[in-house]
Motif scaffolding. Structure first.
Motif, PDB file in Angstrom:
ATOM      1  N   UNK A  25      -5.230  16.967   3.260  1.00  0.00           N
ATOM      2  CA  UNK A  25      -6.293  16.684   4.222  1.00  0.00           C
ATOM      3  C   UNK A  25      -6.697  15.223   4.138  1.00  0.00           C
ATOM      4  N   UNK A  26      -7.225  14.729   5.223  1.00  0.00           N
ATOM      5  CA  UNK A  26      -7.674  13.349   5.247  1.00  0.00           C
ATOM      6  C   UNK A  26      -8.877  13.187   4.316  1.00  0.00           C
TER       7      UNK A  26
ATOM      8  N   UNK B 105       0.853  -1.177   0.000  1.00  0.00           N
ATOM      9  CA  UNK B 105       0.000   0.000   0.000  1.00  0.00           C
ATOM     10  C   UNK B 105       0.887   1.223   0.000  1.00  0.00           C
ATOM     11  N   UNK B 106       0.329   2.363  -0.261  1.00  0.00           N
ATOM     12  CA  UNK B 106       1.095   3.613  -0.270  1.00  0.00           C
ATOM     13  C   UNK B 106       0.400   4.632   0.613  1.00  0.00           C
ATOM     14  N   UNK B 107       1.132   5.648   0.965  1.00  0.00           N
ATOM     15  CA  UNK B 107       0.578   6.674   1.837  1.00  0.00           C
ATOM     16  C   UNK B 107       1.131   8.041   1.461  1.00  0.00           C
ATOM     17  N   UNK B 108       0.459   9.067   1.930  1.00  0.00           N
ATOM     18  CA  UNK B 108       0.906  10.446   1.776  1.00  0.00           C
ATOM     19  C   UNK B 108       0.780  11.141   3.115  1.00  0.00           C
ATOM     20  N   UNK B 109       1.777  11.966   3.419  1.00  0.00           N
ATOM     21  CA  UNK B 109       1.763  12.666   4.704  1.00  0.00           C
ATOM     22  C   UNK B 109       1.242  14.086   4.586  1.00  0.00           C
TER      23      UNK B 109
ATOM     24  N   UNK C 118      -1.618  11.011   6.168  1.00  0.00           N
ATOM     25  CA  UNK C 118      -2.950  11.590   6.024  1.00  0.00           C
ATOM     26  C   UNK C 118      -3.845  10.781   5.087  1.00  0.00           C
ATOM     27  N   UNK C 119      -3.235  10.163   4.101  1.00  0.00           N
ATOM     28  CA  UNK C 119      -4.018   9.419   3.120  1.00  0.00           C
ATOM     29  C   UNK C 119      -3.387   8.050   2.909  1.00  0.00           C
ATOM     30  N   UNK C 120      -4.231   7.033   2.763  1.00  0.00           N
ATOM     31  CA  UNK C 120      -3.796   5.665   2.492  1.00  0.00           C
ATOM     32  C   UNK C 120      -4.387   5.207   1.167  1.00  0.00           C
TER      33      UNK C 120
END
Length: 845
Positions: free
Chosen positions: A167-168, A160-164, A279-281
């Motif tokens: 906004x959620x 999976x990837x994420x962003x920091x 913040x985002x997955x």
């Protein structure tokens, strides 16, 4: 200047930029944030260059790891696929049935784990394309993929990837789902996850609602008929149907909540609040969750220069029920290989059970050790091997057609990273070992670091601060201590070479620590601090050297030697007052008043100046210091400002050289001035106070102490015995190994209770003539008889010495013996002679 450069650069090093994606701390309120960030960015950019150099050198000393193998969907694979006529092979992305079949085939070929570095955030747009690949004849592409994951339970990990930033993202609320149907009751939340996942797989909201000691799973529906149909579809025909209540939303589980509950890990000893807050997955679609697969992040963060130097192994995601810790894909793989869910953080290392550990900071970031100096050809990066995905796919087709697999990929006991390297440039990332390193190879290298329990640790910020300040002071010290070299071009080159050697020495030390201990200590900041302090101190030293030299010459006098001036200029602390054991010398011209009668002032001053010049030159040549001129007297000392343990030897040497110089100059002075000169001297050794003394109007570097007065008294005693150089016991005890002395007398001076042993300096050992040796032997024999009260015998011996050798000391003793023969001394007589004022004893002013 050293403090200034050390503190400024030290603060920048201490407030260094955080690891990629970590929250940046606020700059101190007393510093403009823009200036600090700009300076930090510039300094950290230099530091990263030094780090990359060390990384490449370490890679050159390493062997490429074979624990992880990249299976790459590369350009060649896609070119082959476009020409293949099998269903679904020529399309992109491939149907998930093919991907699942490849993962299954990799496991069959011996892979311990398959890391799927491929995104599956949405439902598959494809249907199953090859019935031979799905024994269960599943028509859904996602269901077929999941069937492969379940077949190899525990052998595959989805990424999976994420962003920091940003906004959620909240789930869409286009439908309210006013009804709900109960699809199962379970003893606990963990058991309910599988059923909740089934609800989410059909694109319905799931509600996990506590019911006493059990947990109920409900699915959302648009109406009662839809609810009954959903219950039947999920294996619960005739299940209870109810209207959705507002309170049910508290227990609603979306795909993200389910994914987080499946992927999260527990870490002992680490504060999750310090981890990177995502913040985002972008996680696998709900139908792919569960089935025995593991989950890990494949997100790679970059430094401000766009280079990947490490990987965040742990990040934090905050949901309604609190903060959850999510692992990286390599870390999740290591946990599977170690067969543990236990993670422990201690002493800067993340421990995976008892099997593996890797250096990591409190933000969850680990610097990577690259086991190669350059990225290899193709898709392997720093790993030993990579395989084209086309080879694996052909093996899948061969086995499905019941033919032997045509490629032996040698995957037994290894971990495979299935990744894409073709197409979008985002699959290739700049790293210290190359501008185009495949992301899958980076993940494989990170996994190899964990399996080998290796990595790079960065020194604490306060440690780098200490090094920066320390090297700043080292630069200033070098500039000051070597400033004397600036007097010539060759010296200036040596001066700069000192800085270069110091810089090279620190660079070598930092390099050694990095290679041997895998510790990244700051290099750019400390070296810049040293160079800056060195440069500014050089200017300061150059401007003040002449002033210091003038001060030294003023304090020490005109006749200080260049060597002494150089040493004192380098270290002014030598001028600091202190108690020290030294030797003091005082001499004056014999019969100066009588000698000066009849001379014109010009002649007198000319002769006197030449005499003082010769005397001062001798003192200077023996590393002594001329203290002062008192009339026709000269006072000098040895042992300061430059410390030496041979001060007594040097004082005796100066006395002998002065006699030799005067003997050599007598004829010339008599011819020029009509006079011959002779002098008498006293030398004593003892503890004195030495330093720059005086007032603001006039000061001098001089000595105070008993040895000064004793030297003056010894000089005056020469008149009693007709000698030229008398010395005290302290001088004889230190210089007796190189010079010959004879005991002249034991006297009791006025004002002193203890008697004083007086010695005459005869000459250097090895230079005493035979007549002198005979004289010394005769004197010792006579002196023994004298102290044993055999005065008649002593008188005869002293008379003989006075006659044969013209010895004035023997003449003095002969007169005493004559008196003692007539009037013997009292019985308590100890041989000590009391010297009275009438015998011309004087004390120096």
């Amino acid at each position: 200047m050293a403090a200034f450069f050390g503190c400024v650069l030290g603060i920048l090093v201490y407030l260094r930029a955080p690891q990629p994606a970590a929250p940046r701390g606020d700059s101190p309120s007393w510093m403009p944030s823009g200036v600090v960030e700009m300076a930090q960015g510039w300094l950290e950019g230099l530091e990263r260059r030094t780090y990359d150099w060390r990384v490449l050198e370490l890679g050159a000393r390493s062997e490429r790891p074979d624990e992880a193998v990249v299976v790459a969907i590369d350009d060649e694979t896609l070119a082959e696929a476009r020409q293949d006529d099998r269903p679904g092979v020529a399309t992109q992305p491939w149907p998930r049935q093919l991907v699942g079949a490849m993962a299954h085939r990799l496991v069959e070929e011996g892979a311990l784990l398959v890391l799927l570095d491929l995104p599956f955030p949405e439902l598959s747009p494809n249907a199953c394309v090859n019935p031979k690949l799905s024994p269960g004849a599943i028509s859904s592409d996602d269901a077929s993929f999941r069937e492969f994951l379940e077949r190899d339970s525990g052998k595959a990990l989805l990424s999976f990837s994420w962003e920091s930033q940003g906004s959620r993202v909240l789930p869409p609320a286009s439908r309210l789902w006013p009804y709900r149907v109960k699809v199962g009751t379970f003893p606990g939340t963990s058991e309910a996850r599988a059923k909740a996942q089934a609800v989410l797989a059909v694109q319905r909201p799931a509600f996990v609602i506590p019911a006493g000691s059990q947990v109920e799973v409900w699915g959302g529906a648009s109406d009662e008929a839809d609810a009954r149909e959903l219950g039947t579809r999920l294996g619960s025909p005739g299940a209870a149907v109810a209207e959705r209540r507002a309170a049910d939303d508290t227990f609603r589980i979306g795909p993200t909540e389910l994914f987080v509950s499946l992927a999260e890990v527990q870490v002992v000893g680490l504060d999750p609040a310090k981890l990177v807050e995502v913040r985002q997955l972008q996680h696998p679609v709900a139908p792919l969750m569960g089935g025995g697969a593991g989950y890990g992040a494949a997100t790679l963060t970059t430094d401000p220069d766009g280079v990947v130097r490490g990987i965040p192994h742990l990040v934090a995601y905050t949901a309604r029920d609190g903060r959850h810790v999510l692992p990286s894909l390599p870390l999740a793989a290591a946990m599977r290989l170690a067969n543990t869910r236990s993670l422990r953080y201690a002493d800067g290392r993340l421990h995976v059970g008892d099997a593996y550990s890797v250096p990591m900071d409190t933000s969850g970031f680990s610097l990577m050790r690259w086991d190669a100096p350059t990225a290899g050809r193709g898709s392997r990066g720093s790993l030993a091997r990579s395989i084209r995905a086309w080879n694996v796919l052909l093996n899948v087709f061969d086995v499905a057609d019941e033919r032997p697999a045509r490629f032996d990929n040698d995957l037994e006991g290894r971990t495979v990273v299935l990744t894409r390297t073709a197409g979008e440039s985002g699959h290739l990332r700049p790293t210290p070992i190359g501008l185009e390193t495949p992301g899958g190879a980076i993940l494989g290298q990170a996994l190899a670091n964990i399996l080998r329990s290796e990595g790079i640790s960065r020194a604490p910020a306060d440690y780098d601060l200490g090094l920066t300040v320390g090297l700043a002071f080292l630069g200033a010290f070098l500039a000051l201590s070597l400033s004397f070299l600036l007097r010539s071009l060759r010296g200036a080159m040596l001066y700069l070479s000192g800085l270069a050697l110091a810089g090279a020495g620190y660079t070598a030390a930092a390099f050694y620590v990095f290679i041997e201990q895998r510790l990244w200590v700051a290099m750019a900041g400390p070296l810049l601090a040293m160079v800056g302090a060195f440069a500014v101190t050089t200017v300061y030293a150059f401007r003040n050297e002449q002033q210091i030299r003038d001060f030294v010459q003023t304090a020490l006098g005109r006749y200080v030697s260049p060597e002494v001036a150089r040493l004192v200029t380098r270290d002014l602390s030598l001028m600091r007052p202190e108690r020290r054991r030294m030797s003091v010398y005082i001499c004056d011209i014999e019969g100066f008043t009588r000698l000066s009668e009849g001379m014109t002032p010009e002649q007198l001053v000319g002769l006197f100046n030449e005499y003082l010049l010769e005397m001062a030159a001798v003192v200077r040549s023996t590393a002594g210091q001329v203290d002062k001129y008192i009339g026709d007297s000269v006072m000098a000392f040895w042992g300061a400002p430059v410390r030496t343990e041979r001060h007594a030897h040097l004082a005796c040497e100066a006395a002998l050289k002065m006699r030799a110089v005067l003997a050599e100059k007598q004829d010339a002075w008599e011819k020029k001035y009509g006079r011959r000169l002779s002098f008498r001297a006293g030398v004593d050794t003892g503890e004195v106070v030495v330093g720059d003394m005086g007032s603001e109007l006039k000061s001098n570097y001089t000595v105070l102490g008993d040895a000064v007065g004793m030297a003056a008294r010894l000089e005056s005693l020469n008149k009693v015995y007709g000698t030229y150089v008398l010395v005290g016991d302290g001088t004889v005890s230190l210089a007796g190994d190189n010079y010959v002395f004879r005991v002249v007398d034991r006297v009791r001076l006025k004002g002193r209770a203890e008697p004083l042993r007086v010695h005459e300096l005869v000459g250097r050992k090895g230079e005493i003539t035979s007549p002198q040796q005979d004289q010394l032997a005769l004197h010792e024999k006579a002196l023994t008889a004298y102290h044993q009260r055999r005065f008649a015998e002593a008188h005869a011996l002293f008379e003989r010495s006075a006659t044969e050798f013209k010895d004035t000391v023997s003449a003095v003793y002969a007169a005493r013996c004559a008196r003692f023969i007539v009037t013997p001394p009292p019985a308590e007589w100890d041989g000590v002679h009391g010297v009275e004022e009438g015998e011309h004893l004087a004390v120096a002013a």
